[in-house]
Design a protein around this motif. Sequence first.
Motif, PDB file in Angstrom:
ATOM      1  N   TYR A 237       1.048  -1.044  -0.217  1.00 40.00           N
ATOM      2  CA  TYR A 237      -0.552  -0.331  -0.294  1.00 40.00           C
ATOM      3  C   TYR A 237       1.229   0.959   0.155  1.00 40.00           C
ATOM      4  CZ  TYR A 237      -3.943  -2.660   0.202  1.00 40.00           C
ATOM      5  OH  TYR A 237      -5.452  -3.367   1.059  1.00 40.00           O
ATOM      6  N   LYS A 238       1.921   1.126  -1.092  1.00 42.65           N
ATOM      7  CA  LYS A 238       2.548   2.146  -0.490  1.00 42.65           C
ATOM      8  C   LYS A 238       1.806   3.965  -1.846  1.00 42.65           C
ATOM      9  CE  LYS A 238       6.077  -0.379   0.170  1.00 42.65           C
ATOM     10  NZ  LYS A 238       6.815   0.099   2.102  1.00 42.65           N
ATOM     11  N   LEU A 243       3.571  11.029  -7.699  1.00 41.06           N
ATOM     12  CA  LEU A 243       2.315  11.210  -6.945  1.00 41.06           C
ATOM     13  C   LEU A 243       2.215  13.506  -6.899  1.00 41.06           C
ATOM     14  CD1 LEU A 243      -0.398  11.208  -5.576  1.00 41.06           C
ATOM     15  CD2 LEU A 243       0.047  11.145  -3.735  1.00 41.06           C
ATOM     16  N   HIS A 244       4.271  13.722  -6.289  1.00 43.60           N
ATOM     17  CA  HIS A 244       4.014  15.765  -6.446  1.00 43.60           C
ATOM     18  C   HIS A 244       4.426  15.820  -7.599  1.00 43.60           C
ATOM     19  CE1 HIS A 244       4.107  16.034  -2.133  1.00 43.60           C
ATOM     20  NE2 HIS A 244       3.992  14.532  -2.305  1.00 43.60           N
ATOM     21  N   LEU A 246       2.017  15.508 -10.336  1.00 44.87           N
ATOM     22  CA  LEU A 246       0.979  15.524 -10.323  1.00 44.87           C
ATOM     23  C   LEU A 246       0.365  16.748 -10.267  1.00 44.87           C
ATOM     24  CD1 LEU A 246      -0.017  11.626 -10.514  1.00 44.87           C
ATOM     25  CD2 LEU A 246       1.100  12.991 -12.163  1.00 44.87           C
ATOM     26  N   SER A 247      -1.275  17.131 -10.610  1.00 45.11           N
ATOM     27  CA  SER A 247      -1.841  18.734  -9.530  1.00 45.11           C
ATOM     28  C   SER A 247      -2.766  18.378 -10.370  1.00 45.11           C
ATOM     29  CB  SER A 247      -1.109  19.557 -10.912  1.00 45.11           C
ATOM     30  OG  SER A 247      -1.155  19.755 -11.645  1.00 45.11           O
ATOM     31  N   GLY A 248      -4.157  18.870  -9.677  1.00 45.94           N
ATOM     32  CA  GLY A 248      -5.434  19.255  -9.626  1.00 45.94           C
ATOM     33  C   GLY A 248      -5.531  17.208  -9.748  1.00 45.94           C
ATOM     34  N   MET A 249      -6.564  17.187 -10.850  1.00 47.18           N
ATOM     35  CA  MET A 249      -7.517  16.212 -10.944  1.00 47.18           C
ATOM     36  C   MET A 249      -6.602  14.747 -11.745  1.00 47.18           C
ATOM     37  SD  MET A 249     -10.581  16.203 -10.111  1.00 47.18           S
ATOM     38  CE  MET A 249     -11.564  14.102 -11.454  1.00 47.18           C
ATOM     39  N   GLU A 250      -5.607  14.819 -11.707  1.00 52.39           N
ATOM     40  CA  GLU A 250      -4.920  13.767 -12.214  1.00 52.39           C
ATOM     41  C   GLU A 250      -4.020  12.989 -11.174  1.00 52.39           C
ATOM     42  OE1 GLU A 250      -1.762  15.305 -15.726  1.00 52.39           O
ATOM     43  OE2 GLU A 250      -1.373  16.574 -14.278  1.00 52.39           O
ATOM     44  N   VAL A 251      -3.874  13.871  -9.575  1.00 55.95           N
ATOM     45  CA  VAL A 251      -3.634  13.320  -8.192  1.00 55.95           C
ATOM     46  C   VAL A 251      -4.897  12.399  -7.943  1.00 55.95           C
ATOM     47  CG1 VAL A 251      -3.718  13.866  -5.763  1.00 55.95           C
ATOM     48  CG2 VAL A 251      -2.214  15.007  -7.776  1.00 55.95           C
ATOM     49  N   ILE A 252      -5.794  12.697  -7.879  1.00 52.73           N
ATOM     50  CA  ILE A 252      -6.872  11.797  -7.569  1.00 52.73           C
ATOM     51  C   ILE A 252      -7.515  10.827  -8.561  1.00 52.73           C
ATOM     52  CG2 ILE A 252      -9.812  11.977  -7.866  1.00 52.73           C
ATOM     53  CD1 ILE A 252      -9.802  14.780  -6.831  1.00 52.73           C
ATOM     54  N   GLU A 253      -6.890  10.804  -9.592  1.00 56.66           N
ATOM     55  CA  GLU A 253      -7.134   9.716 -10.702  1.00 56.66           C
ATOM     56  C   GLU A 253      -6.350   8.567  -9.809  1.00 56.66           C
ATOM     57  OE1 GLU A 253      -6.914  11.402 -14.768  1.00 56.66           O
ATOM     58  OE2 GLU A 253      -8.984  12.169 -14.545  1.00 56.66           O
ATOM     59  N   GLU A 254      -4.841   9.456  -9.830  1.00 54.96           N
ATOM     60  CA  GLU A 254      -3.793   8.407  -9.742  1.00 54.96           C
ATOM     61  C   GLU A 254      -4.274   7.475  -8.716  1.00 54.96           C
ATOM     62  OE1 GLU A 254      -0.472   6.355 -10.517  1.00 54.96           O
ATOM     63  OE2 GLU A 254      -1.016   7.823 -11.802  1.00 54.96           O
ATOM     64  N   LEU A 255      -4.663   8.199  -7.307  1.00 52.46           N
ATOM     65  CA  LEU A 255      -5.005   7.725  -6.267  1.00 52.46           C
ATOM     66  C   LEU A 255      -6.186   7.307  -6.308  1.00 52.46           C
ATOM     67  CD1 LEU A 255      -4.401  11.066  -3.696  1.00 52.46           C
ATOM     68  CD2 LEU A 255      -3.431   8.448  -3.617  1.00 52.46           C
ATOM     69  N   GLN A 256      -7.116   6.570  -6.760  1.00 51.64           N
ATOM     70  CA  GLN A 256      -8.242   6.366  -7.213  1.00 51.64           C
ATOM     71  C   GLN A 256      -7.539   4.963  -8.088  1.00 51.64           C
ATOM     72  OE1 GLN A 256     -10.415   8.534  -9.524  1.00 51.64           O
ATOM     73  NE2 GLN A 256     -11.881   9.381  -7.505  1.00 51.64           N
ATOM     74  N   ARG A 257      -6.082   4.511  -9.058  1.00 49.30           N
ATOM     75  CA  ARG A 257      -6.360   3.205  -8.848  1.00 49.30           C
ATOM     76  C   ARG A 257      -5.138   2.421  -8.646  1.00 49.30           C
ATOM     77  NH1 ARG A 257      -5.183   7.330 -14.323  1.00 49.30           N
ATOM     78  NH2 ARG A 257      -3.028   8.193 -13.805  1.00 49.30           N
TER      79      ARG A 257
END
Length: 364
Positions: A237-238, A243-244, A246-257
């Motif tokens: 669970y890394k 992550l840093h 990315l910005s905006g929705m890119e962060v949310i999308e990356e976390l969701q997957r």
Amino acid sequence: MKKLILIFFPFLFGSCSVKHKKTFDYIFNKTEAITLEQSKLTLSKDITVLSFSDSSMVDRNSSIIKVDSGWIVYSKNSESSILSFTSDGQFSGYIGHRGNGPGEYTSVYDVVVNQKSKVLEVLSDGGIFCYTFGGDFLDKKEVTYPAFSFAIDDRQNYWFYVGNNTTYGDAKMICTDENIANVAYYLHQKSNMLPMVENNFGRNGEWLTFHESLNHDLYTIENGKLDLSYAMDFPNYKLPKKLHELSGMEVIEELQRSNYASIINYLENHDYIFLNVLLNNEGERIPEVYYWIISKNLQEEVIIKIDGGISAESYLFNTQYLSNDNKLYCLGYIWENKDMESFEENLNPSVVALEFNELFSKVR
């Protein structure tokens, strides 16, 4: 259940020096988790029901601060004023008021008790507003930093968390003296992420802690120093490595997957380390919720999984404060075994204290 919210949004002085301690690593093993019923944690709970009226309605997901006279209840970024309750839950008045007049705050970003002066300090637009525990306005301190949370340490230094705000360079933490002067910058990291609104500073007895939900390093603030205390490990669970970048929705999308761990709350006193942990599993809408409790005296740990069928408005999802006598205070509704889709009218959440002292002997 608390959610992460993304929004748009070099001088050093001696008393705010940085010190890095030896890092103590703990490894999270979800296969060793027990259920809430197995832990018997809720069998030793004390409940204080907060009285309800048109004047004392408490917002969902509010925060609490314990003072000698009772409880201070506030909600970040809401339209509500700060409320005061007695120790037995009776409404006793307001701490100032929201507004644009003298002594009024236009918003509430964070509230802190100044232990030295016994004053409540409210971080709002334009500064910090100071009040007595009875709610009377005292004065205002000018603050220009776009902070989301703050704390006052044992030397009266102010610590402001500004997050990934490029206005102030790559530092996520600003430290000042008691006059909001002599600035020092800490936790430097280049990041394209948007600033995050979260509760970074732990509400503890004598310990002042700091963490970021998307960071597995844990800090304490003592004697004017920011100490890296622990690096927590979450196998499988890394956090995404880029992550840093990315910005905006890119962060949310990356976390969701991604399969990643998020530390929602970090509290510590002389006997225990407490972490409220979310595990996000790729493709699943709702994360898994855990309490990770470490006994420093016994060097043993208990991992408790909170049943996903429990209402998100339960006190179990809103941990707040770890006292010196080893009680974990939470704020929420006494719903543990059913999924509530609607709320009773004329009902405030309750302050619930969970007892830690017998937890380890009960589960062995």
